[in-house]
Design a protein around this motif. Structure first.
Motif, short mmCIF file in Angstrom:
data_model
loop_
_atom_site.label_atom_id
_atom_site.label_comp_id
_atom_site.label_asym_id
_atom_site.label_seq_id
_atom_site.Cartn_x
_atom_site.Cartn_y
_atom_site.Cartn_z
N ILE A 48 2.70 -7.68 -1.86
CA ILE A 48 2.34 -6.67 -3.18
C ILE A 48 1.24 -7.20 -3.94
CG2 ILE A 48 4.95 -7.55 -4.80
CD1 ILE A 48 6.07 -6.57 -2.19
N ILE A 49 1.77 -5.94 -5.19
CA ILE A 49 0.32 -6.27 -5.55
C ILE A 49 1.13 -6.05 -7.14
CG2 ILE A 49 -1.19 -4.76 -6.87
CD1 ILE A 49 -1.75 -5.07 -3.79
N ALA A 80 2.39 -3.54 5.62
CA ALA A 80 2.96 -2.06 4.06
C ALA A 80 2.72 -2.92 2.85
CB ALA A 80 4.24 -1.94 4.30
N ILE A 81 2.39 -2.30 2.07
CA ILE A 81 1.94 -2.19 0.45
C ILE A 81 2.89 -1.95 -0.17
CG2 ILE A 81 0.32 -2.89 -1.10
CD1 ILE A 81 -0.68 -3.97 1.38
N PHE A 82 3.25 -3.11 -1.43
CA PHE A 82 4.45 -2.71 -2.19
C PHE A 82 3.36 -2.59 -4.20
CE2 PHE A 82 6.95 -3.25 -5.75
CZ PHE A 82 8.03 -2.11 -6.37
N ILE A 83 3.21 -1.32 -4.62
CA ILE A 83 2.60 -1.77 -5.53
C ILE A 83 3.17 -2.13 -6.68
CG2 ILE A 83 0.50 -0.05 -6.86
CD1 ILE A 83 0.02 0.62 -4.47
N GLY A 84 3.50 -2.73 -8.10
CA GLY A 84 4.70 -3.13 -8.88
C GLY A 84 3.16 -3.42 -9.68
N SER A 85 2.40 -3.14 -10.33
CA SER A 85 1.37 -3.52 -10.90
C SER A 85 1.65 -3.13 -12.37
CB SER A 85 0.01 -3.09 -11.06
OG SER A 85 0.23 -1.51 -10.65
N VAL A 121 5.50 -12.64 3.13
CA VAL A 121 5.43 -11.87 1.70
C VAL A 121 4.05 -13.17 0.56
CG1 VAL A 121 6.30 -10.84 -0.42
CG2 VAL A 121 7.72 -11.02 1.62
N THR A 122 3.68 -12.17 0.48
CA THR A 122 1.60 -12.90 -0.76
C THR A 122 2.15 -11.69 -1.54
OG1 THR A 122 0.77 -13.35 1.36
CG2 THR A 122 -0.32 -12.41 -1.02
N ILE A 157 2.08 -16.18 -3.44
CA ILE A 157 1.35 -16.11 -5.06
C ILE A 157 0.07 -16.48 -5.17
CG2 ILE A 157 1.48 -15.60 -7.38
CD1 ILE A 157 4.22 -16.49 -7.18
N GLU A 158 -1.61 -15.86 -4.86
CA GLU A 158 -2.36 -15.55 -5.51
C GLU A 158 -2.79 -14.93 -6.70
OE1 GLU A 158 -5.41 -14.90 -2.48
OE2 GLU A 158 -3.77 -15.10 -0.64
#
Length: 783
Positions: free
Chosen positions: A465-466, A550-555, A486-487, A527-528
């Motif tokens: 997750i971004i 997979a990647i989720f972009i929530g920036s 999840v990270t 969380i990093e």
């Protein structure tokens, strides 16, 4: 984690440090910089990278002890750990994009001054290692301040030392040496790179322009935050506003407006005339007394209006035939005179008795229209029914099935235009206070240590997750409950995204966000922090190198907008992002914290949304007289009615049908006022609201010392520009379908990164929908 492995004194008050930061070291390139936070109270310090060693996992910085935070940093010994070390940031040196053979036909001249000598080293080193000719000039006021002479001497063809007093090398300025090399030694160069004090770079550019020598400068000296979020590093390049930390730090020096940039460096210098002494203010008050008093008054009024006797219980009140189902139970707030001087939460929330009375107003409709108005489809009658039956813990558990941020949504979501707007009771009276009841249930769970979710069994699949804002938190929570590993990768040093940097504590206390984040961690989410995706790591490196499926972009959309009117680069002009971040995240108004804030006695906030209200109310709490300047009428204000009401109560003035056309400045480069025009409303525009039309001849001036631009935000282009084949819209948002899937099937996106500035709950809804789609994508891929 970020340990100082080596420390060396280079010159008086100038230190070299090797810091253990393996992620940064692995991705650093010449020309980039990092952000350092020494301890909890230090400001974010931008420092250009002076070297990096991927094998050792270290990054080298050179820092001069000047202000409080750099002094604290320089006082640390080897073995000490820094609180945060963020990067690499900025666009790498442009020569990295050129072909080696093309570069070998060029000869570079690098001009360094002061601590700017340090970032010249990795550039000269890279060019030298690739067989490109490099000459280097180092400038210092005397021999004692010459740094990195040996290191630079080993990576260039010719090293020239200049000192102002002639105590070492060439006597004179670096510009004198440039002239000497070109005119006397008949040297020719194809490219100049200059890094150092702003005034030095200005005169280097004036000198090289005479010889038509292209010159690149690094504008690291005007950096503030480093992520592009605040917009404080804005600079005019060829007449166009640029953000140095996003589009730089390197620019064509012949096109830079150095005078404006130099003036901006004085933004946080001492300036006491017409400005508030913020560090000495006392914002404390006895909130507990206020809470108790106002709750008692509300309950007394309820009982008095419904009963002749004072001995009836809450349940008996609710069952009383005189019970008014169509009138909302009042909620207590801090007194405006008190709260306008503190940062404690304005709304004090329902007591158990008040919450039960309000919950019993709900009709528990068989087909609840309110649920359809909720972007995350909470079982609203379900959780309210539990409150009405005194089952507060169960009410919180019902909420947890649908939302990862109930305490947040109960405070900041616009329920009045969503779920509450659809409440059937509005046909005859007030809607049920759904938001306030959601807050009550979530607060009860937090205050009573109720466990809402257990950590599920792992399904063996990894998702990244971004962004740890509302969209990212919602997506992460849903996936974690399904068993995913999840990270979350978060650019800031504190998790929560806009919830912590954008929303003031008087609306959303940090402890609320912290608790919601801790709930994520309890169910297995990692969380990093300090990871800037697109720089520290890329989307593709997470997929190819770290095994995320997979990647989720929530920036979010963190790049502030400005009006592009004259005077926007004056000192005293903030974006709302910068102003709120300095106060909300970096606590600039508190004496223990080093982050500065300069605020005039009279402040104009341009805009009419919730962010404008937040900025205005923060400025009011810091002691300023504040005007909201908005181009339409109050009817068109996009801010929540509750926020507008609170702002008015706190003494904020509203100048409606008013628009600034110029910001006026003093001779020293500070704001002194606005030129405004008056508007009238014309025909509706694309938003459906009537378009403001300027009244000819209506210009007038008003005195201000600070102007805050609260005009919305645009997506930061960092992720899209560093991710291949990721489609974006014309305005820069990531293109995604209804499920959040982008042009690359393994990448999903949602929230403000897709839609532009919107609400917390809409971002959460996008994150929740994307989690379902990600689960479907991974399951189908593995079948």
């Amino acid at each position: 984690m970020y340990k100082i492995m080596r420390k060396k004194l280079l010159a008086p008050n100038i230190y070299l440090m090797d810091v253990y930061a393996p992620r940064v070291a692995a991705s650093a390139q010449p020309g980039q910089f990092i952000i350092v936070i020494t301890d909890q109270y230090s400001e974010r310090i931008p420092l250009t990278i002076s070297d990096y060693d991927m094998e050792r996992g270290t990054v080298q910085i050179v820092v001069q002890a000047s202000g409080p935070s750099t002094q604290k940093l320089c006082a640390l010994d080897e073995g000490a750990e820094l609180k945060d070390f963020v990067g690499p940031l900025g666009v790498p040196s442009e020569f990295l994009n050129e072909g080696i053979e093309e570069l070998k036909n060029k000869k570079y001249l690098m001009v360094a001054g002061g601590v700017g000598t340090a970032p010249v080293y990795p550039q000269a080193k890279w060019l030298h290692e690739h067989g490109i000719n490099v000459d280097v000039i180092i400038g210092a006021k005397n021999r004692e301040f010459v740094i990195l002479e040996k290191e630079l001497g080993s990576v260039c063809d010719n090293l020239y030392i200049c000192t102002d007093d002639g105590s070492y090398g060439f006597k004179g300025l670096v510009t004198d040496k440039i002239v000497d090399l070109i005119e006397n030694e008949k040297k020719t160069y194809d490219q100049c790179v200059s890094i150092g004090p702003m005034i030095m770079m200005k005169f280097v550019c004036l000198t090289t322009k005479k010889y038509e020598l292209p010159t690149i400068v690094s504008l690291n000296p005007i950096m503030v935050d480093g992520t592009g979020m605040c917009g404080a590093c804005r600079v005019a390049v060829d007449g166009v506003m640029k953000f140095a930390c996003v589009e730089g730090p390197e620019f064509d020096g012949h096109l830079v407006d150095f005078d404006s940039a130099i003036a901006r460096q004085r933004q946080f210098a001492d300036n006491t005339d017409n400005y508030l002494d913020l560090k000495k203010k006392d914002h404390d008050c006895n909130i507990d007394i206020a809470i108790a008093k106002q709750h008692k008054e509300i309950l007394h009024d309820l009982e008095k209006s419904l009963n002749d006797k004072d001995d009836k219980t809450v349940d008996e009140i609710a069952k009383n035939e005189k019970f008014d189902r169509f009138t909302r139970t009042p909620i207590s707030n801090q007194d405006p005179e008190i709260r306008s001087k503190n940062f404690e939460e304005v709304c004090l929330g329902y007591t158990e008795e008040e919450a039960v009375i309000e919950a019993k107003r709900c009709l528990n409709c068989k087909k609840p229209l309110c649920v359809g108005g909720c972007p995350v489809s909470i079982d609203i009658p379900g959780f309210i029914k539990e409150i009405a039956n005194h089952n507060f813990e169960q009410s919180a558990k019902v909420l947890s099935l649908y939302t990862a941020l109930p305490a947040v949504c109960g405070r900041v979501c616009p329920q009045e235009t969503q779920c509450e707007q659809r409440c059937i009771l509005t046909n005859k009276g007030d809607a049920v206070a759904i938001g306030k009841l959601e807050r009550f249930a979530a607060d009860y769970a937090r205050n009573n240590n109720v466990t809402l979710s257990e950590k599920p069994r792992s399904n063996g699949h990894k998702v990244a997750i971004i962004g740890c804002g509302p969209a990212g938190i919602s997506c992460a929570g849903e996936l974690a409950k399904m068993g995913y590993d999840v990270t979350i990768f978060e650019a800031l040093h504190q998790s929560g995204g806009v919830l912590v940097y954008g929303i003031p504590e008087f609306r959303l206390p940090d402890e609320i966000v912290k608790h919601e984040v801790e709930n994520l961690i309890k169910i297995g989410v990692k969380i990093e922090n300090d990871i800037v995706v697109g720089r520290t790591v890329t989307i593709d490196s997470l997929i190819d190198g770290e095994g995320f499926e997979a990647i989720f972009i929530g920036s979010g959309a963190g790049l502030p907008r400005f009006m592009n009117i004259p005077g926007e680069n004056l000192n005293g002009v903030y974006s709302a992002n910068e102003f709120l971040t300095r106060n909300n995240l970096m606590r600039s108004f508190e004496s223990e914290y080093d982050t500065p804030v300069v605020l005039g006695k009279k402040v104009a906030v341009i805009g009419g949304g919730n962010v404008a209200m937040d900025a205005a109310r923060v400025a009011r709490r810091l002691g300023a007289e504040v005007d909201i300047v908005y181009r339409r009428t109050e009817e068109e204000l996009p801010a929540r009615v509750e926020e507008v009401h609170h702002a008015k109560e706190e003494g904020i003035n509203f100048k409606m049908l008013t628009a600034p056309v110029e910001i006026l400045g003093t001779e020293s480069g500070w704001v002194r006022g606005l030129v405004n025009v008056q508007n009238e409303l014309g025909e509706p525009d694309e938003s459906g609201r009537r378009k403001p039309v300027t009244i000819k001849g209506s210009e007038y001036e008003t005195e201000y010392q600070t102007v805050i631009m609260a005009l919305g935000t645009n997506p930061n282009p960092l992720i899209s520009s560093t991710t291949d084949n990721l489609e974006t819209s014309k305005w820069g948002g990531i293109v995604a379908n209804e499920e959040g899937q982008t042009s690359r099937p393994e990448i999903f996106a949602g929230g403000d990164a897709v839609t532009g500035s919107a609400t917390v709950i809409l971002a959460m809804g996008a994150g929740k929908d994307a989690a379902v789609a990600i689960d479907k994508y991974i399951r189908n891929k593995n079948n």
